[in-house]
Scaffold this motif. Structure first.
Motif, PDB file in Angstrom:
ATOM      1  N   SER A  79      14.873  -0.219   8.855  1.00 35.11           N
ATOM      2  CA  SER A  79      14.637  -0.736   7.499  1.00 35.11           C
ATOM      3  C   SER A  79      13.354  -0.177   6.903  1.00 35.11           C
ATOM      4  O   SER A  79      13.279   0.099   5.706  1.00 35.11           O
ATOM      5  CB  SER A  79      14.584  -2.261   7.512  1.00 35.11           C
ATOM      6  N   VAL A  80      12.331  -0.006   7.742  1.00 34.58           N
ATOM      7  CA  VAL A  80      11.078   0.582   7.270  1.00 34.58           C
ATOM      8  C   VAL A  80      11.306   2.031   6.848  1.00 34.58           C
ATOM      9  O   VAL A  80      10.834   2.485   5.803  1.00 34.58           O
ATOM     10  CB  VAL A  80       9.979   0.492   8.351  1.00 34.58           C
ATOM     11  N   ILE A  81      12.066   2.748   7.654  1.00 28.93           N
ATOM     12  CA  ILE A  81      12.352   4.157   7.366  1.00 28.93           C
ATOM     13  C   ILE A  81      13.192   4.291   6.096  1.00 28.93           C
ATOM     14  O   ILE A  81      12.980   5.200   5.281  1.00 28.93           O
ATOM     15  CB  ILE A  81      13.071   4.812   8.567  1.00 28.93           C
ATOM     16  N   ALA A  82      14.129   3.374   5.891  1.00 27.89           N
ATOM     17  CA  ALA A  82      15.028   3.449   4.735  1.00 27.89           C
ATOM     18  C   ALA A  82      14.351   3.031   3.427  1.00 27.89           C
ATOM     19  O   ALA A  82      14.831   3.383   2.345  1.00 27.89           O
ATOM     20  CB  ALA A  82      16.259   2.575   4.983  1.00 27.89           C
ATOM     21  N   ALA A  83      13.240   2.316   3.506  1.00 27.72           N
ATOM     22  CA  ALA A  83      12.578   1.791   2.303  1.00 27.72           C
ATOM     23  C   ALA A  83      11.935   2.909   1.486  1.00 27.72           C
ATOM     24  O   ALA A  83      11.592   3.972   2.006  1.00 27.72           O
ATOM     25  CB  ALA A  83      11.523   0.774   2.717  1.00 27.72           C
ATOM     26  N   ASP A  84      11.772   2.628   0.202  1.00 33.76           N
ATOM     27  CA  ASP A  84      11.093   3.571  -0.693  1.00 33.76           C
ATOM     28  C   ASP A  84       9.580   3.396  -0.647  1.00 33.76           C
ATOM     29  O   ASP A  84       8.830   4.309  -0.984  1.00 33.76           O
ATOM     30  CB  ASP A  84      11.573   3.363  -2.129  1.00 33.76           C
ATOM     31  N   ALA A  85       9.134   2.219  -0.270  1.00 33.80           N
ATOM     32  CA  ALA A  85       7.705   1.905  -0.152  1.00 33.80           C
ATOM     33  C   ALA A  85       7.561   0.765   0.839  1.00 33.80           C
ATOM     34  O   ALA A  85       8.528   0.049   1.128  1.00 33.80           O
ATOM     35  CB  ALA A  85       7.106   1.513  -1.502  1.00 33.80           C
ATOM     36  N   VAL A  86       6.359   0.592   1.370  1.00 32.09           N
ATOM     37  CA  VAL A  86       6.133  -0.396   2.434  1.00 32.09           C
ATOM     38  C   VAL A  86       4.890  -1.213   2.131  1.00 32.09           C
ATOM     39  O   VAL A  86       3.861  -0.672   1.703  1.00 32.09           O
ATOM     40  CB  VAL A  86       5.961   0.301   3.800  1.00 32.09           C
ATOM     41  N   ILE A  87       4.983  -2.522   2.361  1.00 32.86           N
ATOM     42  CA  ILE A  87       3.826  -3.422   2.267  1.00 32.86           C
ATOM     43  C   ILE A  87       3.601  -4.065   3.626  1.00 32.86           C
ATOM     44  O   ILE A  87       4.541  -4.570   4.249  1.00 32.86           O
ATOM     45  CB  ILE A  87       4.024  -4.505   1.192  1.00 32.86           C
ATOM     46  N   LEU A  88       2.346  -4.030   4.076  1.00 31.24           N
ATOM     47  CA  LEU A  88       1.949  -4.696   5.321  1.00 31.24           C
ATOM     48  C   LEU A  88       1.022  -5.846   4.963  1.00 31.24           C
ATOM     49  O   LEU A  88      -0.160  -5.641   4.690  1.00 31.24           O
ATOM     50  CB  LEU A  88       1.233  -3.715   6.245  1.00 31.24           C
ATOM     51  N   PRO A  89       1.537  -7.073   4.925  1.00 28.20           N
ATOM     52  CA  PRO A  89       0.671  -8.225   4.645  1.00 28.20           C
ATOM     53  C   PRO A  89      -0.052  -8.655   5.909  1.00 28.20           C
ATOM     54  O   PRO A  89       0.135  -8.058   6.971  1.00 28.20           O
ATOM     55  CB  PRO A  89       1.663  -9.297   4.161  1.00 28.20           C
ATOM     56  N   GLY A  90      -0.865  -9.686   5.807  1.00 34.02           N
ATOM     57  CA  GLY A  90      -1.515 -10.176   7.016  1.00 34.02           C
ATOM     58  C   GLY A  90      -2.522 -11.273   6.745  1.00 34.02           C
ATOM     59  O   GLY A  90      -3.276 -11.203   5.788  1.00 34.02           O
ATOM     60  N   VAL A  91      -2.501 -12.282   7.589  1.00 34.30           N
ATOM     61  CA  VAL A  91      -3.532 -13.316   7.622  1.00 34.30           C
ATOM     62  C   VAL A  91      -3.818 -13.601   9.085  1.00 34.30           C
ATOM     63  O   VAL A  91      -2.944 -13.450   9.940  1.00 34.30           O
ATOM     64  CB  VAL A  91      -3.093 -14.610   6.893  1.00 34.30           C
ATOM     65  N   GLY A  92      -5.056 -13.986   9.387  1.00 28.64           N
ATOM     66  CA  GLY A  92      -5.397 -14.275  10.772  1.00 28.64           C
ATOM     67  C   GLY A  92      -6.417 -13.292  11.313  1.00 28.64           C
ATOM     68  O   GLY A  92      -7.215 -12.736  10.568  1.00 28.64           O
ATOM     69  N   ALA A  93      -6.369 -13.066  12.618  1.00 25.88           N
ATOM     70  CA  ALA A  93      -7.376 -12.250  13.295  1.00 25.88           C
ATOM     71  C   ALA A  93      -6.843 -10.855  13.611  1.00 25.88           C
ATOM     72  O   ALA A  93      -5.678 -10.685  13.964  1.00 25.88           O
ATOM     73  CB  ALA A  93      -7.814 -12.938  14.585  1.00 25.88           C
ATOM     74  N   PHE A  94      -7.720  -9.872  13.513  1.00 25.94           N
ATOM     75  CA  PHE A  94      -7.377  -8.464  13.724  1.00 25.94           C
ATOM     76  C   PHE A  94      -6.716  -8.215  15.089  1.00 25.94           C
ATOM     77  O   PHE A  94      -5.622  -7.616  15.153  1.00 25.94           O
ATOM     78  CB  PHE A  94      -8.657  -7.631  13.557  1.00 25.94           C
ATOM     79  N   PRO A  95      -7.325  -8.649  16.224  1.00 25.04           N
ATOM     80  CA  PRO A  95      -6.720  -8.318  17.524  1.00 25.04           C
ATOM     81  C   PRO A  95      -5.332  -8.914  17.715  1.00 25.04           C
ATOM     82  O   PRO A  95      -4.429  -8.239  18.230  1.00 25.04           O
ATOM     83  CB  PRO A  95      -7.713  -8.900  18.541  1.00 25.04           C
ATOM     84  N   SER A  96      -5.154 -10.164  17.316  1.00 28.60           N
ATOM     85  CA  SER A  96      -3.839 -10.787  17.517  1.00 28.60           C
ATOM     86  C   SER A  96      -2.793 -10.149  16.616  1.00 28.60           C
ATOM     87  O   SER A  96      -1.630  -9.985  17.012  1.00 28.60           O
ATOM     88  CB  SER A  96      -3.911 -12.292  17.269  1.00 28.60           C
ATOM     89  N   ALA A  97      -3.198  -9.754  15.400  1.00 28.94           N
ATOM     90  CA  ALA A  97      -2.255  -9.086  14.503  1.00 28.94           C
ATOM     91  C   ALA A  97      -1.844  -7.732  15.070  1.00 28.94           C
ATOM     92  O   ALA A  97      -0.658  -7.363  15.030  1.00 28.94           O
ATOM     93  CB  ALA A  97      -2.872  -8.927  13.121  1.00 28.94           C
ATOM     94  N   MET A  98      -2.797  -6.973  15.602  1.00 28.61           N
ATOM     95  CA  MET A  98      -2.448  -5.681  16.198  1.00 28.61           C
ATOM     96  C   MET A  98      -1.568  -5.872  17.425  1.00 28.61           C
ATOM     97  O   MET A  98      -0.654  -5.075  17.672  1.00 28.61           O
ATOM     98  CB  MET A  98      -3.714  -4.907  16.568  1.00 28.61           C
ATOM     99  N   GLU A  99      -1.824  -6.933  18.186  1.00 24.98           N
ATOM    100  CA  GLU A  99      -0.978  -7.208  19.352  1.00 24.98           C
ATOM    101  C   GLU A  99       0.464  -7.468  18.920  1.00 24.98           C
ATOM    102  O   GLU A  99       1.417  -6.950  19.525  1.00 24.98           O
ATOM    103  CB  GLU A  99      -1.519  -8.417  20.119  1.00 24.98           C
ATOM    104  N   MET A 100       0.617  -8.241  17.840  1.00 23.29           N
ATOM    105  CA  MET A 100       1.967  -8.522  17.345  1.00 23.29           C
ATOM    106  C   MET A 100       2.627  -7.264  16.782  1.00 23.29           C
ATOM    107  O   MET A 100       3.825  -7.043  16.967  1.00 23.29           O
ATOM    108  CB  MET A 100       1.915  -9.625  16.287  1.00 23.29           C
ATOM    109  N   LEU A 101       1.834  -6.431  16.103  1.00 22.81           N
ATOM    110  CA  LEU A 101       2.385  -5.175  15.582  1.00 22.81           C
ATOM    111  C   LEU A 101       2.838  -4.268  16.720  1.00 22.81           C
ATOM    112  O   LEU A 101       3.908  -3.652  16.660  1.00 22.81           O
ATOM    113  CB  LEU A 101       1.337  -4.448  14.739  1.00 22.81           C
ATOM    114  N   ASN A 102       2.021  -4.195  17.767  1.00 20.04           N
ATOM    115  CA  ASN A 102       2.399  -3.372  18.922  1.00 20.04           C
ATOM    116  C   ASN A 102       3.668  -3.899  19.583  1.00 20.04           C
ATOM    117  O   ASN A 102       4.546  -3.117  19.967  1.00 20.04           O
ATOM    118  CB  ASN A 102       1.244  -3.305  19.920  1.00 20.04           C
TER     119      ASN A 102
END
Length: 200
Positions: free
Chosen positions: A34-57
């Protein structure tokens, strides 16, 4: 179609509602296709940097994000903006996505109330497509305790709060980041989202 990445750390519904209000086609996505098929991408986020990167990974989307951000409009919002830098220092040193050179550091200037919360004025620094319809006396809404540290050439606009706080960053190609919440910043924020969609 604008893909809003749902990785468990985002203010996804307020962003989706803002895009719906503007009549822009968007979808909450969790998969690479779905990310590849999109014309544009938004990455939102609230919370802490390390935990967000862990979830992204864990989502398996990191490599896809890096690849797609090199060829289509990409916007990080709030914590999502912070994640586009190389390093974050919230609780611990943590690698970010590395889409823009720089790091994210704690706002710890004396006498400042942290988090930086509320409306603040956008001060333009460099040309940026997202600011073409923005005047010289417009305000946006912030909620954050950490700020980006990067070269001026990447800062499209900043706000003053105990010094210069990068508010809107731009790599000169496809990658944008808003430290403020455009979806909560009234007509000014809607103009910025509309301009982002206009890049498609």
């Amino acid at each position: 179609m604008i893909a809003i990445i749902d990785y468990g750390a985002g203010n996804i519904f307020s962003v989706k509602n803002a895009l719906d209000h503007l009549g822009l086609e968007s979808a909450l996505v969790k998969d690479k296709e779905s990310v590849i098929a999109a014309d544009a991408v938004i990455l939102p986020g609230v919370g802490a940097f390390p935990s967000a990167m862990e979830m992204l990974n864990k989502s398996g989307l990191v490599d896809t994000i890096k690849e797609e951000a090199a060829k289509k409009p990409f916007l990080g919002i709030c914590l999502g903006m912070q994640l586009i830098f190389e390093k974050g220092y919230e609780f611990e040193e943590c690698d970010g996505l590395g889409l823009i050179a720089g790091s994210v550091i704690k706002m710890d200037e004396p006498d400042l109330i942290i988090p930086h919360m509320g409306w603040n004025k956008l001060e333009k620094l460099n040309d940026c497509p997202l600011l073409e319809n923005i005047g010289d006396n417009e305000y946006v809404y912030f909620v954050h305790s950490y700020k980006a540290q990067c070269e001026d050439k990447y800062i499209a606009a900043y706000s003053e709060y105990g010094g210069r706080v990068p508010a809107l960053v731009y790599d000169g190609n496809y990658v944008y980041g808003a430290q403020f919440h455009p979806e909560k910043s009234g007509e000014t924020g809607l103009k910025i989202l509309r301009s982002f969609a206009g890049l498609i």
